[in-house]
Design a protein around this motif. Structure first.
Motif, mmCIF file in Angstrom:
data_model
loop_
_atom_site.group_PDB
_atom_site.id
_atom_site.type_symbol
_atom_site.label_atom_id
_atom_site.label_comp_id
_atom_site.label_asym_id
_atom_site.label_seq_id
_atom_site.Cartn_x
_atom_site.Cartn_y
_atom_site.Cartn_z
ATOM 1 N N GLY A 147 -5.483 7.592 -11.780
ATOM 2 C CA GLY A 147 -6.868 7.566 -11.319
ATOM 3 C C GLY A 147 -7.786 7.119 -12.429
ATOM 4 N N ALA A 201 -11.724 11.645 -13.739
ATOM 5 C CA ALA A 201 -11.497 12.224 -12.402
ATOM 6 C C ALA A 201 -10.889 13.619 -12.507
ATOM 7 N N THR A 212 -9.444 10.695 -7.547
ATOM 8 C CA THR A 212 -10.720 10.004 -7.742
ATOM 9 C C THR A 212 -11.868 11.012 -7.740
ATOM 10 N N ASP A 219 -13.816 1.746 -15.849
ATOM 11 C CA ASP A 219 -13.201 1.536 -14.520
ATOM 12 C C ASP A 219 -12.970 0.053 -14.302
ATOM 13 N N ASP A 235 -9.744 13.125 -3.418
ATOM 14 C CA ASP A 235 -11.086 12.950 -3.965
ATOM 15 C C ASP A 235 -11.548 14.309 -4.487
#
Ligand code: DC
Length: 224
Positions: free
Chosen positions: A11, A15, A147, A181, A202
């Motif tokens: 990820g 995160a 995430t 990212d 998530d």
């Protein structure tokens, strides 16, 4: 639990991968392998030698003569660079802002991946990184893609830095995370990407123990 079982947690930056991976490893009595720390250790070594970080060959050569060891101790994992404890040094700003560049080189990644596969060979390991499920261990029994929103990740980093007594600028942190990212997901070789068979979690509105619990459930399911 299956003796050969490995758990891959990938990820984007911030995160919560490493905190979650540590907790999962602890609860299952698995080995925790922080692959990001390995790229960070190489970045620190290269910065100290004043090398050109754009040059993949020079960095691959440096890695060839560099030992990076993750030493498991009672109070956590210590990172040893040629036997020197660099656990704290690899978290410095200078390392953080250059590690994406260092880790983008194919030669560096090929050697790192080989080392990581060896560490995971015996099974019962939790690895966290960017390419574990897609490239390092494509056959991992459990693959998680963790995430959280950029906003939330920046907020967590902000709190972490404040707790450590470091000064922090929220907007700057947000920008740094978005930039990392971008670099990690667009590099040519083994970019950050969710594996097709990974379960996406998530963590924006979940606590660390909640995420760890979900992953342990997955591991138990796969072990059945
Ligand atoms: O997880 P971390 O922030 O410590 O990782 C540092 C950097 O290393 C990250 O920006 C991307 C790189 N990395 C990678 O390319 N592949 C991995 N398996 C782990 C980290």
């Amino acid at each position: 639990m299956n003796k050969k079982m490995n758990i891959a947690i990938d990820g984007p930056a911030g995160a919560g991968k490493s905190t979650v991976a540590k907790l999962v490893a602890e609860q299952l009595s698995f080995l925790y392998i922080d692959t990001g720390a390995m790229y960070r250790a190489l970045t620190l070594a290269a910065l100290r030698e004043g090398l050109n970080l754009e040059n993949g060959q020079v960095l691959t050569d440096l890695l060839g003569k560099t030992s990076i060891h993750l030493q498991h101790e009672q109070d956590g994992v210590r990172v040893l660079l040629n036997n020197e404890d660099v656990t704290e040094a690899i978290r410095m700003k200078d390392v953080t802002s250059n590690v994406s560049l260092v880790s983008s080189h194919e030669g560096v990644r090929i050697e790192m991946v080989e080392r990581q596969r060896k560490l995971a060979e015996k099974g019962q390991a939790v690895l966290d990184g960017r390419d574990i499920g897609t490239y390092v261990l494509p056959n991992a029994d459990v693959k998680v893609f963790l995430t959280a929103s950029v906003e939330e990740r920046a907020r967590r980093r902000f709190e972490e830095q404040q707790q450590k007594g470091m000064s922090a600028d929220f907007e700057q942190l947000k920008q740094d995370i978005a930039r990392r990212d971008q670099l990690d997901s667009t590099r040519a070789f083994a970019p950050l990407k969710k594996a097709d068979d990974a379960v996406e979690i998530d963590s924006t509105s979940l606590t660390i123990p909640e995420v760890a619990k979900a992953i342990i459930e997955l591991a138990k399911e796969r072990a059945r």
